[in-house]
Design a protein around this motif. Structure first.
Motif, mmCIF file in Angstrom:
data_model
loop_
_atom_site.group_PDB
_atom_site.id
_atom_site.type_symbol
_atom_site.label_atom_id
_atom_site.label_comp_id
_atom_site.label_asym_id
_atom_site.label_seq_id
_atom_site.Cartn_x
_atom_site.Cartn_y
_atom_site.Cartn_z
ATOM 1 N N SER A 79 0.683 -1.134 -0.090
ATOM 2 C CA SER A 79 0.057 -0.086 -0.113
ATOM 3 C C SER A 79 0.679 1.222 0.034
ATOM 4 O O SER A 79 2.112 1.292 0.457
ATOM 5 N N GLY A 81 -0.421 4.006 0.825
ATOM 6 C CA GLY A 81 -1.177 5.039 2.047
ATOM 7 C C GLY A 81 -1.576 6.027 1.554
ATOM 8 O O GLY A 81 -2.058 6.938 2.346
ATOM 9 N N ASP A 106 -7.539 -3.685 4.467
ATOM 10 C CA ASP A 106 -6.249 -3.967 4.432
ATOM 11 C C ASP A 106 -5.817 -3.110 5.687
ATOM 12 O O ASP A 106 -6.152 -3.265 6.759
ATOM 13 N N THR A 107 -4.885 -2.147 5.273
ATOM 14 C CA THR A 107 -4.776 -0.874 6.308
ATOM 15 C C THR A 107 -5.916 -0.224 6.846
ATOM 16 O O THR A 107 -5.965 0.088 7.987
ATOM 17 N N ARG A 137 -2.976 -6.218 9.203
ATOM 18 C CA ARG A 137 -2.315 -5.343 8.394
ATOM 19 C C ARG A 137 -3.122 -3.562 8.931
ATOM 20 O O ARG A 137 -2.459 -3.010 8.088
ATOM 21 N N ARG A 138 -4.024 -3.792 9.960
ATOM 22 C CA ARG A 138 -4.639 -2.524 10.192
ATOM 23 C C ARG A 138 -3.860 -1.391 10.594
ATOM 24 O O ARG A 138 -2.934 -1.575 11.496
ATOM 25 N N LYS A 139 -3.805 -0.246 10.015
ATOM 26 C CA LYS A 139 -3.270 0.888 10.520
ATOM 27 C C LYS A 139 -4.053 2.097 11.179
ATOM 28 O O LYS A 139 -3.677 2.709 11.936
#
Ligand code: IMP
Ligand code: MG
Length: 182
Positions: A79, A81, A106-107, A137-139
């Motif tokens: 990613s 971002g 995902d993020t 993968r979470r942001k």
């Protein structure tokens, strides 16, 4: 689907499993919106297209559909971002009940940003339905109101999901073999 088979490391969800889960999601969504006058279902292109087509046919509700394009991944399994709306909806969303349909969270960057924008546009409610989620993968924090399946941190393809625009037409969901991108 022989031409793409060697690029699939393993099958995660077969067609039948996907359809059974969509049937359940459809029932749940139908029940939750039974008192709403109308529902605006927005598909995030292109990854959700196959899931979207199957899901809306399981909704026993008066729905309108729209599509949006949001770019965050550029021909890569990593990613960037960044989130950019490249195609917006044409309907007005003020006071509407909005349900986003996405292939995978995902993020979480893409959908948290998009949902924030629709709150600002004055939607009556904004909910999210995603076929897949990779929580490892979470942001950013994001609520997935309706989720098909939770998966491990592996790059998946098929049933709408791509790698470099390929494999969307596989009828099942599989893990992409590393040899394809290594
Ligand atoms: P997020 O903003 O990181 O949540 O990104 C979500 C988007 O990344 C999805 O809409 C997909 O297009 C893409 N994506 C994330 N993981 C995968 C994957 O395993 N296979 C294919 N596309 C993926
Ligand atoms: Mg996508």
């Amino acid at each position: 689907m022989e031409a793409m088979k060697q690029d699939v490391k393993k099958v995660l969800f077969r067609e039948e499993e996907i359809q059974a889960r969509i049937e359940e999601l459809g029932k749940q969504i139908t029940k939750d919106y039974e008192n709403a006058k109308s529902l605006l279902v927005i598909g995030i292109l292109k990854g959700s297209c196959v899931f979207f087509a199957d899901l809306i046919r399981k909704l026993d509700l008066p729905v309108e559909i729209e599509f949006m394009s949001v770019s965050s991944y550029q021909d890569s399994s990593v990613s960037s971002g960044e989130v950019k709306i490249t195609k917006d909806v044409s309907a007005s969303v003020a006071k509407r009940h909005v349900l986003f349909v996405e292939d995978i969270i995902d993020t979480g960057f893409t959908m948290s940003k998009v949902m924030e924008i629709f709150q600002e546009r004055g939607a009556a409610s904004v909910k999210l339905c995603s076929l897949l989620s990779k929580p490892d993968r979470r942001k950013v924090d994001i609520d997935i109101d309706y989720l098909g399946f939770t998966i491990p941190d592996e790059f998946v393809i098929g049933y709408g999901l791509d790698f470099a625009e390929k494999y969307r037409n596989l009828p099942y969901i599989g893990v992409l073999d590393e040899s394809v991108y290594m």
